[in-house]
Design a protein around this motif. Structure first.
Motif, mmCIF file in Angstrom:
data_model
loop_
_atom_site.group_PDB
_atom_site.id
_atom_site.type_symbol
_atom_site.label_atom_id
_atom_site.label_comp_id
_atom_site.label_asym_id
_atom_site.label_seq_id
_atom_site.Cartn_x
_atom_site.Cartn_y
_atom_site.Cartn_z
ATOM 1 N N ILE A 1 54.441 35.311 -15.408
ATOM 2 C CA ILE A 1 53.732 34.457 -14.452
ATOM 3 C C ILE A 1 52.214 34.510 -14.634
ATOM 4 O O ILE A 1 51.553 33.459 -14.619
ATOM 5 C CB ILE A 1 54.109 34.835 -13.002
ATOM 6 N N PRO A 2 51.578 35.686 -14.836
ATOM 7 C CA PRO A 2 50.114 35.679 -15.029
ATOM 8 C C PRO A 2 49.658 34.911 -16.259
ATOM 9 O O PRO A 2 48.490 34.542 -16.349
ATOM 10 C CB PRO A 2 49.780 37.176 -15.165
ATOM 11 N N GLY A 3 50.571 34.630 -17.185
ATOM 12 C CA GLY A 3 50.178 33.918 -18.399
ATOM 13 C C GLY A 3 49.807 32.470 -18.166
ATOM 14 O O GLY A 3 49.117 31.871 -19.016
ATOM 15 N N PHE A 4 50.240 31.871 -17.067
ATOM 16 C CA PHE A 4 49.852 30.486 -16.775
ATOM 17 C C PHE A 4 49.373 30.371 -15.328
ATOM 18 O O PHE A 4 49.723 29.446 -14.605
ATOM 19 C CB PHE A 4 51.001 29.516 -17.072
ATOM 20 N N MET A 5 48.547 31.342 -14.955
ATOM 21 C CA MET A 5 48.002 31.351 -13.601
ATOM 22 C C MET A 5 47.124 30.138 -13.324
ATOM 23 O O MET A 5 47.057 29.652 -12.191
ATOM 24 C CB MET A 5 47.201 32.637 -13.368
ATOM 25 N N ALA B 1 65.516 30.261 -13.885
ATOM 26 C CA ALA B 1 66.029 29.248 -14.803
ATOM 27 C C ALA B 1 65.390 29.372 -16.179
ATOM 28 O O ALA B 1 66.073 29.245 -17.204
ATOM 29 C CB ALA B 1 65.778 27.854 -14.224
ATOM 30 N N GLY B 2 64.075 29.639 -16.226
ATOM 31 C CA GLY B 2 63.408 29.741 -17.517
ATOM 32 C C GLY B 2 63.699 31.035 -18.245
ATOM 33 O O GLY B 2 63.735 31.055 -19.482
ATOM 34 N N TYR B 3 63.895 32.112 -17.517
ATOM 35 C CA TYR B 3 64.107 33.411 -18.160
ATOM 36 C C TYR B 3 65.549 33.583 -18.636
ATOM 37 O O TYR B 3 65.795 34.032 -19.761
ATOM 38 C CB TYR B 3 63.738 34.527 -17.195
ATOM 39 N N TYR B 4 66.502 33.224 -17.791
ATOM 40 C CA TYR B 4 67.910 33.419 -18.153
ATOM 41 C C TYR B 4 68.449 32.268 -19.011
ATOM 42 O O TYR B 4 69.225 32.493 -19.937
ATOM 43 C CB TYR B 4 68.766 33.558 -16.887
ATOM 44 N N GLY B 5 68.037 31.018 -18.688
ATOM 45 C CA GLY B 5 68.576 29.875 -19.417
ATOM 46 C C GLY B 5 70.065 29.719 -19.162
ATOM 47 O O GLY B 5 70.610 30.193 -18.165
ATOM 48 N N GLY B 6 70.755 29.040 -20.087
ATOM 49 C CA GLY B 6 72.210 28.917 -20.003
ATOM 50 C C GLY B 6 72.672 28.216 -18.740
ATOM 51 O O GLY B 6 72.078 27.233 -18.285
ATOM 52 N N TRP B 7 73.742 28.721 -18.141
ATOM 53 C CA TRP B 7 74.337 28.068 -16.976
ATOM 54 C C TRP B 7 73.431 28.146 -15.755
ATOM 55 O O TRP B 7 73.460 27.248 -14.898
ATOM 56 C CB TRP B 7 75.702 28.697 -16.667
ATOM 57 N N VAL B 8 72.612 29.197 -15.661
ATOM 58 C CA VAL B 8 71.658 29.276 -14.546
ATOM 59 C C VAL B 8 70.661 28.121 -14.621
ATOM 60 O O VAL B 8 70.369 27.449 -13.619
ATOM 61 C CB VAL B 8 70.913 30.627 -14.561
ATOM 62 N N LEU C 1 60.394 29.216 -20.651
ATOM 63 C CA LEU C 1 61.250 29.000 -21.816
ATOM 64 C C LEU C 1 60.483 29.228 -23.115
ATOM 65 O O LEU C 1 61.042 29.720 -24.102
ATOM 66 C CB LEU C 1 61.830 27.578 -21.788
ATOM 67 N N SER C 2 59.195 28.882 -23.120
ATOM 68 C CA SER C 2 58.388 29.066 -24.331
ATOM 69 C C SER C 2 57.812 30.471 -24.440
ATOM 70 O O SER C 2 57.534 30.944 -25.542
ATOM 71 C CB SER C 2 57.247 28.043 -24.350
ATOM 72 N N LEU C 3 57.654 31.166 -23.313
ATOM 73 C CA LEU C 3 57.031 32.492 -23.348
ATOM 74 C C LEU C 3 58.037 33.635 -23.465
ATOM 75 O O LEU C 3 57.656 34.740 -23.859
ATOM 76 C CB LEU C 3 56.193 32.708 -22.082
ATOM 77 N N ARG C 4 59.291 33.390 -23.151
ATOM 78 C CA ARG C 4 60.241 34.509 -23.113
ATOM 79 C C ARG C 4 60.550 35.066 -24.495
ATOM 80 O O ARG C 4 61.114 36.162 -24.616
ATOM 81 C CB ARG C 4 61.529 34.069 -22.437
ATOM 82 N N GLU C 5 60.205 34.328 -25.561
ATOM 83 C CA GLU C 5 60.447 34.807 -26.925
ATOM 84 C C GLU C 5 59.243 35.534 -27.514
ATOM 85 O O GLU C 5 59.279 35.927 -28.677
ATOM 86 C CB GLU C 5 60.814 33.626 -27.837
ATOM 87 N N GLU C 6 58.171 35.683 -26.727
ATOM 88 C CA GLU C 6 56.981 36.359 -27.233
ATOM 89 C C GLU C 6 57.261 37.855 -27.418
ATOM 90 O O GLU C 6 58.152 38.430 -26.788
ATOM 91 C CB GLU C 6 55.819 36.164 -26.260
ATOM 92 N N GLU C 7 56.462 38.473 -28.294
ATOM 93 C CA GLU C 7 56.688 39.882 -28.633
ATOM 94 C C GLU C 7 56.448 40.807 -27.445
ATOM 95 O O GLU C 7 57.144 41.813 -27.284
ATOM 96 C CB GLU C 7 55.785 40.272 -29.805
ATOM 97 N N TYR C 8 55.447 40.485 -26.609
ATOM 98 C CA TYR C 8 55.162 41.388 -25.483
ATOM 99 C C TYR C 8 56.301 41.363 -24.466
ATOM 100 O O TYR C 8 56.527 42.345 -23.755
ATOM 101 C CB TYR C 8 53.822 41.044 -24.836
ATOM 102 N N VAL C 9 57.027 40.241 -24.369
ATOM 103 C CA VAL C 9 58.192 40.188 -23.485
ATOM 104 C C VAL C 9 59.300 41.079 -24.037
ATOM 105 O O VAL C 9 59.943 41.842 -23.295
ATOM 106 C CB VAL C 9 58.682 38.738 -23.323
#
Length: 391
Positions: free
Chosen positions: A304-308, A209-216, A277-285
């Motif tokens: 996922i490791p970013g908010f372990m 849900a967080g990565y795809y967004g939209g209808w998912v 939703l907040s991390l998917r726009e980061e440069e490393y992604v």
């Protein structure tokens, strides 16, 4: 200008640049600084965790409890089938070391049973003339160790022909302490299996849900809102009640575990979704995507490791929640059923307030439930602070 580069043969690891713009200006690290700067992430987490004394004590306490489930047959002085019809509702017996000024070693006094004809209550009087010594690493009731082989060795047991009920007995004359020790295996493992199911669902569905967004995201959010709008306890009762009574205790155990996991994933999924939703726009992604990384790899390997730290805190809170859920269901008679023994099954006998008033030791199984929940909360605080890079 005199160069401050390391001398020949001196390792470069002992030097660090004083400014990022002038590599010729260097500064030597002290041993303490080198120890910290060169430490791995796990070592840094361990150092921060050790400073949280309550978390360390709670962790040791939980490790001891989880280790005890491996040898509960050895730790319990009696097996689950042991019944003493002459010791029904016997109160806890005190352990003594001295008798009439002489050191005897750990022992309990004998008891005399009298029936109160006015209240019809069994009353036990201490008989100081009878001594039942406690033996250690002794032979007592036989049992099957994990179903592999038979044994009769116990950590402690009373002398032959004697009794030692340190936490009293129940309505069938069974030792409460032994049943609590056996119940630890079921009550603690049901939380671990349940959280595995909950985390798999929560991280997977929330990550999508967080990565795809939209209808998912819209579909997942509506499902979560519907599940969270349902009252927890009635939902537990309804799902537990539909399990056939013909199921074996093992099937009921796994059924309760899956039910707890299926209900508890919504909170974690929402937390994972908001973070992604907040991390998917980061440069490393973006860099990972340009290198051809698949969405599952981006989610589980990079995001996922970013908010372990949050996941660790959620795990330590979810496990006691599931233990409480199993205890509540078993207490109401809709969860695990005998011959399976858990803390909730033991508390089922304390439903009648009149029984508790007459035999208060039957409510003792609630003590390990409280201690385990507090220990998990303290441990979660320590692990969260240790895993937080900004703490």
């Amino acid at each position: 200008m005199k160069s401050s580069l390391p001398a020949d043969g001196e390792p470069l690891g002992h030097f660090v640049s004083a400014t990022p713009f002038d590599p010729s200006i260097t500064e030597k690290l002290t041993p303490e600084q080198e120890r910290i700067y060169l430490a791995s992430q796990l070592r840094l987490m361990w150092w921060k965790f050790r400073r949280h004394k309550a978390a360390v004590i709670s962790g040791v306490f939980l490790l001891v409890l989880y280790a005890s489930i491996l040898i509960c047959e050895f730790l319990a002085p009696y097996n689950l089938e042991n019944r003493n019809v002459k010791a029904i509702y016997m109160p806890p017996q005190s352990v003594h070391l001295f008798h009439e000024g002489s050191f005897v070693g750990p022992f309990v006094y004998g008891t005399k049973l009298e029936l109160n004809m006015e209240t019809l209550k069994r009353e036990y009087a201490v008989d100081p003339n009878v001594i039942h010594k406690l033996r250690f690493f002794c032979r007592g009731d036989s049992y099957e160790f994990w179903g592999l082989f038979e044994s009769d060795v116990h950590l402690f047991c009373p002398a032959e022909g004697g009794n030692a009920y340190l936490l009293g007995t129940d309505r069938l004359g069974r030792d409460v302490l032994s049943r609590m020790i056996y119940g630890t295996r079921i009550s603690l493992t049901i939380g671990l299996i349940g959280i595995t199911v909950s985390f798999i669902l929560g991280i997977t569905i929330g990550g999508m849900a967080g990565y795809y967004g939209g209808w998912v995201d819209h579909i997942v959010q509506r499902i979560i809102e519907v599940l969270q709008s349902l009252p927890s306890i009635p939902l537990w009762l309804a799902l537990a009640a539909i399990m056939p009574v013909t199921w074996s205790p093992i099937l009921v155990y796994f059924g309760i575990t899956i039910i707890l996991g299926l209900i508890d994933w919504t909170g974690l999924a929402r937390a994972v979704r908001s973070k992604l939703l907040s991390l998917r726009e980061e440069e490393y992604v973006m860099a990972a995507e340009l290198m051809g990384a698949s969405p599952p790899r981006v989610i589980f390997r990079h995001l996922i490791p970013g908010f372990m730290s949050h996941l660790i805190a959620s795990a330590t809170i979810t496990i006691p929640t599931m233990i409480l859920g199993e205890t509540a269901l078993s207490f109401l008679g809709l969860g695990l059923r005998p011959p399976v023994t858990s803390w909730g099954v033991l508390l089922n006998e304390a439903q009648n307030i009149n029984v508790v008033a007459l035999y208060p030791w039957l409510i003792l199984p609630v003590v390990p439930v409280i201690l385990v929940i507090l220990a998990f909360n303290f441990l979660g605080d320590g692990l969260r602070d240790a895993a937080d890079p900004y703490h």
